[in-house]
Motif scaffolding. Structure first.
Motif, PDB file in Angstrom:
ATOM      1  N   GLU A   1     -21.535  41.308  49.866  1.00  0.00           N
ATOM      2  CA  GLU A   1     -22.661  41.982  50.524  1.00  0.00           C
ATOM      3  C   GLU A   1     -22.443  43.493  50.553  1.00  0.00           C
ATOM      4  OE1 GLU A   1     -24.975  42.093  54.857  1.00  0.00           O
ATOM      5  OE2 GLU A   1     -23.373  40.633  54.489  1.00  0.00           O
ATOM      6  N   GLN A   2     -21.209  43.919  50.845  1.00  0.00           N
ATOM      7  CA  GLN A   2     -20.914  45.352  50.886  1.00  0.00           C
ATOM      8  C   GLN A   2     -20.997  45.975  49.499  1.00  0.00           C
ATOM      9  OE1 GLN A   2     -17.117  44.974  52.923  1.00  0.00           O
ATOM     10  NE2 GLN A   2     -17.942  46.034  54.730  1.00  0.00           N
ATOM     11  N   LYS A   3     -20.605  45.232  48.483  1.00  0.00           N
ATOM     12  CA  LYS A   3     -20.682  45.756  47.126  1.00  0.00           C
ATOM     13  C   LYS A   3     -22.132  46.018  46.718  1.00  0.00           C
ATOM     14  CE  LYS A   3     -16.420  43.495  45.583  1.00  0.00           C
ATOM     15  NZ  LYS A   3     -15.840  42.435  44.722  1.00  0.00           N
ATOM     16  N   LYS A   4     -23.045  45.191  47.208  1.00  0.00           N
ATOM     17  CA  LYS A   4     -24.466  45.396  46.922  1.00  0.00           C
ATOM     18  C   LYS A   4     -25.037  46.527  47.779  1.00  0.00           C
ATOM     19  CE  LYS A   4     -25.267  40.552  45.633  1.00  0.00           C
ATOM     20  NZ  LYS A   4     -25.979  39.294  46.007  1.00  0.00           N
ATOM     21  N   LYS A   5     -24.575  46.605  48.994  1.00  0.00           N
ATOM     22  CA  LYS A   5     -25.091  47.605  49.938  1.00  0.00           C
ATOM     23  C   LYS A   5     -24.672  49.015  49.559  1.00  0.00           C
ATOM     24  CE  LYS A   5     -25.053  48.744  54.888  1.00  0.00           C
ATOM     25  NZ  LYS A   5     -24.594  48.314  56.222  1.00  0.00           N
ATOM     26  N   PHE A   6     -23.442  49.136  49.037  1.00  0.00           N
ATOM     27  CA  PHE A   6     -22.901  50.447  48.673  1.00  0.00           C
ATOM     28  C   PHE A   6     -22.626  50.477  47.170  1.00  0.00           C
ATOM     29  CE2 PHE A   6     -21.431  49.507  53.023  1.00  0.00           C
ATOM     30  CZ  PHE A   6     -21.995  50.571  53.709  1.00  0.00           C
ATOM     31  N   PRO A   7     -23.628  50.754  46.355  1.00  0.00           N
ATOM     32  CA  PRO A   7     -23.440  50.748  44.893  1.00  0.00           C
ATOM     33  C   PRO A   7     -22.353  51.724  44.459  1.00  0.00           C
ATOM     34  CG  PRO A   7     -25.770  50.886  45.470  1.00  0.00           C
ATOM     35  CD  PRO A   7     -25.008  51.103  46.733  1.00  0.00           C
ATOM     36  N   ALA A   8     -21.550  51.305  43.498  1.00  0.00           N
ATOM     37  CA  ALA A   8     -20.466  52.144  42.992  1.00  0.00           C
ATOM     38  C   ALA A   8     -21.014  53.335  42.228  1.00  0.00           C
ATOM     39  CB  ALA A   8     -19.550  51.321  42.100  1.00  0.00           C
ATOM     40  N   MET A   9     -20.455  54.505  42.486  1.00  0.00           N
ATOM     41  CA  MET A   9     -20.822  55.720  41.773  1.00  0.00           C
ATOM     42  C   MET A   9     -19.583  56.258  41.065  1.00  0.00           C
ATOM     43  SD  MET A   9     -23.449  57.653  44.403  1.00  0.00           S
ATOM     44  CE  MET A   9     -22.651  57.214  45.937  1.00  0.00           C
ATOM     45  N   PRO A  10     -19.497  56.058  39.749  1.00  0.00           N
ATOM     46  CA  PRO A  10     -18.323  56.517  39.001  1.00  0.00           C
ATOM     47  C   PRO A  10     -18.047  57.998  39.225  1.00  0.00           C
ATOM     48  CG  PRO A  10     -19.653  55.086  37.642  1.00  0.00           C
ATOM     49  CD  PRO A  10     -20.462  55.342  38.892  1.00  0.00           C
ATOM     50  N   ASP A  11     -16.782  58.320  39.431  1.00  0.00           N
ATOM     51  CA  ASP A  11     -16.289  59.681  39.635  1.00  0.00           C
ATOM     52  C   ASP A  11     -16.713  60.282  40.978  1.00  0.00           C
ATOM     53  OD1 ASP A  11     -15.050  59.707  37.123  1.00  0.00           O
ATOM     54  OD2 ASP A  11     -16.885  60.374  36.151  1.00  0.00           O
ATOM     55  N   LEU A  12     -17.414  59.503  41.794  1.00  0.00           N
ATOM     56  CA  LEU A  12     -17.751  59.953  43.144  1.00  0.00           C
ATOM     57  C   LEU A  12     -17.080  59.085  44.198  1.00  0.00           C
ATOM     58  CD1 LEU A  12     -21.526  60.917  42.835  1.00  0.00           C
ATOM     59  CD2 LEU A  12     -19.608  62.448  43.309  1.00  0.00           C
ATOM     60  N   ASN A  13     -17.099  57.760  43.993  1.00  0.00           N
ATOM     61  CA  ASN A  13     -16.327  56.892  44.885  1.00  0.00           C
ATOM     62  C   ASN A  13     -15.571  55.807  44.119  1.00  0.00           C
ATOM     63  OD1 ASN A  13     -18.301  54.938  44.281  1.00  0.00           O
ATOM     64  ND2 ASN A  13     -19.415  55.310  46.183  1.00  0.00           N
ATOM     65  N   GLN A  14     -15.795  55.746  42.813  1.00  0.00           N
ATOM     66  CA  GLN A  14     -15.122  54.766  41.966  1.00  0.00           C
ATOM     67  C   GLN A  14     -14.405  55.466  40.819  1.00  0.00           C
ATOM     68  OE1 GLN A  14     -17.344  52.323  39.089  1.00  0.00           O
ATOM     69  NE2 GLN A  14     -16.594  50.518  40.176  1.00  0.00           N
ATOM     70  N   PHE A  15     -13.124  55.089  40.619  1.00  0.00           N
ATOM     71  CA  PHE A  15     -12.324  55.673  39.541  1.00  0.00           C
ATOM     72  C   PHE A  15     -11.606  54.557  38.798  1.00  0.00           C
ATOM     73  CE2 PHE A  15     -12.746  58.819  42.858  1.00  0.00           C
ATOM     74  CZ  PHE A  15     -13.111  59.966  42.162  1.00  0.00           C
TER      75      PHE A  15
END
Length: 460
Positions: A129-143
């Motif tokens: 549910e959290q993965k859907k709620k907070f979409p990953a943004m490469p180089d901003l919150n996902q590396f």
């Protein structure tokens, strides 16, 4: 992973002095998931959260106090609000193994902290549910495919102006070009002479802070990269700052800027603006909250889109954000830290955060249900069709003077601006080439890049 550099004895002593606030690696323990958060049975698990945000400090203290009183895991969070020494203090704390368990990360620091290895990935904690709620943004919150932080709010950038002084000076509307900015600053200074008010100011005690909240947004709206990087060519080109720098210098030469601006920090600037001593400045969407609580404004003020170089909008004003809290990779209380973070990302905290005017939500499910903040000035900061998220600029370690300092020196002393820009281009591109050769960054030209296409991301 970047190699850790040795620290001097003085730095070590400074960092050790942080031990009263830190403690991320003091206690052993496997974590809350295993029924242990790093404390002995019956003892409180104490963790520390460091932030540099001051505009929301009262609210954050309130929600942390509630967490400390109500959480069932016997966790106690200590809030530490750092000021302008945040980055240095955090580096020292990590060097001395006394870093906080949880710390604030921003769009202009998270890449550096990732490279330094400061953050722990949080994927194992995230629910579907959290993965859907907070979409990953490469180089901003996902590396490299791993999540390190989740978004809360984003910051827009605007021109903040004193409506009373504008009326007194006979200026009907905020400037939309650099020429109007310079002329309006002159008129505002003349109108404010009797009360000691000046047309324009920036917190140039820290040039990077002043530049990042002013020249950056003017450049971005004008179609230039706000950090001097051209995504079409994958090269640094600071020529987009030429006319902006000239305008800032002209205002200072005209006597239209607040005296002592070179020693001015952002909070003293805000205090002066709240008293009616400054006609206009550029800054982030945290300002409405500041003038409601930290420095109650004694004037009528508002926010408007930043001017562009010539009045035409060829790009997008950076909507900054995409991250908020991170866990210290060396903390032995990671599960307790996540329990706290999970609490902080609850709707009952994120929604009031937006509605109280502390920041503009970047979480789709929150945006869909929030009310417009009932706070003076916030309407001017709400996302419009010219706000957008720019790509991340490669991080390089440049030899010599940084570009913000070089432009500020020109504003103070004058000289040959073309030579200043040529020198910056040379040094920054040499550093970029070196970083690419060492495998530290990648930089590929994108001939199709069009900054205008970022418009309309958040509002039509």
């Amino acid at each position: 992973m970047m190699k850790k550099t040795a620290v001097t004895a003085v730095s070590v002593l400074l960092a050790m002095s942080l031990s009263a606030c830190g403690g991320g690696s003091d206690d052993a323990g496997k974590g809350a998931a295993a029924g242990n958060t790093g404390a002995k049975p019956g003892e409180k698990t104490k963790i520390t959260y460091w932030t540099l945000d001051r505009h929301d400090a009262d609210y954050i203290k309130e929600v942390i106090d509630k967490f400390n009183q109500t959480n069932k895991d016997n966790i106690e969070v200590e809030l530490v609000v750092k000021a302008d020494d945040y980055a240095q203090a955090l580096d020292l704390a990590f060097s001395a193994a006394q870093a906080p368990d949880v710390f604030r990360v921003k769009e202009n620091t998270i890449q550096t902290y990732y490279k330094k290895g400061y953050m722990a990935p949080i994927d194992e904690y995230l629910t579907e549910e959290q993965k859907k709620k907070f979409p990953a943004m490469p180089d901003l919150n996902q590396f490299d495919g791993k999540m390190y932080s989740l978004p809360n709010y984003g910051s827009t950038m605007r021109l903040v102006y004193n409506k009373d002084l504008f009326d007194k000076a006979g200026i009907a509307k905020p400037p939309t070009t650099l020429a109007e900015l310079v002329e309006d600053a002159k008129k505002l200074t003349a109108a404010g002479k009797a009360t000691g008010a000046y047309g324009f100011a920036l917190p140039f005690k820290t040039p990077s802070s002043a530049w990042g909240r002013s020249a950056r947004v003017i450049a971005e709206l004008s179609g230039y990269g706000g950090f001097g990087y051209d995504f079409k060519t994958a090269r640094y080109d600071f020529s987009g700052f030429k006319e902006i720098t000239k305008a800032f210098k002209q205002m200072r030469d005209d006597g239209s800027t607040l005296p002592g601006m070179e020693a001015l920090d952002i909070d003293p600037l805000r205090a002066q603006f709240a008293e009616g001593k400054i006609g206009m400045y550029l800054s982030f969407s945290s300002e409405p909250g500041v003038y409601k609580s930290q420095f109650p404004a004694k004037i009528n003020w508002a926010a408007a889109p930043a001017p562009t170089i010539d009045g035409s909008i060829k790009g997008a004003s950076g909507f900054l954000g995409g991250q908020w809290l991170a866990i210290n990779k060396d903390s032995k209380k990671k599960d307790a830290a996540w329990t706290f973070i999970n609490y902080m990302y609850g709707d009952d905290i994120l929604q009031p955060y937006h509605e109280k005017g502390y920041g503009i939500s970047m979480v789709p499910s929150i945006i869909s249900k929030v009310k417009q903040p009932d706070i003076n000035g916030i309407e001017g900061f709400l996302p419009n069709k010219y706000d957008g998220v720019w790509p991340i600029v490669p991080t390089v370690t440049v030899q010599g003077v940084k570009y913000e300092d070089a432009f500020w020196k020109y504003i103070l002393e004058g000289g040959d601006l073309d030579k200043v820009i040529a020198d910056l281009n040379k040094r920054y591109n040499e550093s970029l080439d070196k970083a690419i050769a060492n495998g530290e960054v990648t930089a590929k030209p994108d001939a199709s890049f069009d900054p205008a296409k970022m418009q309309g991301t958040f509002a039509k």
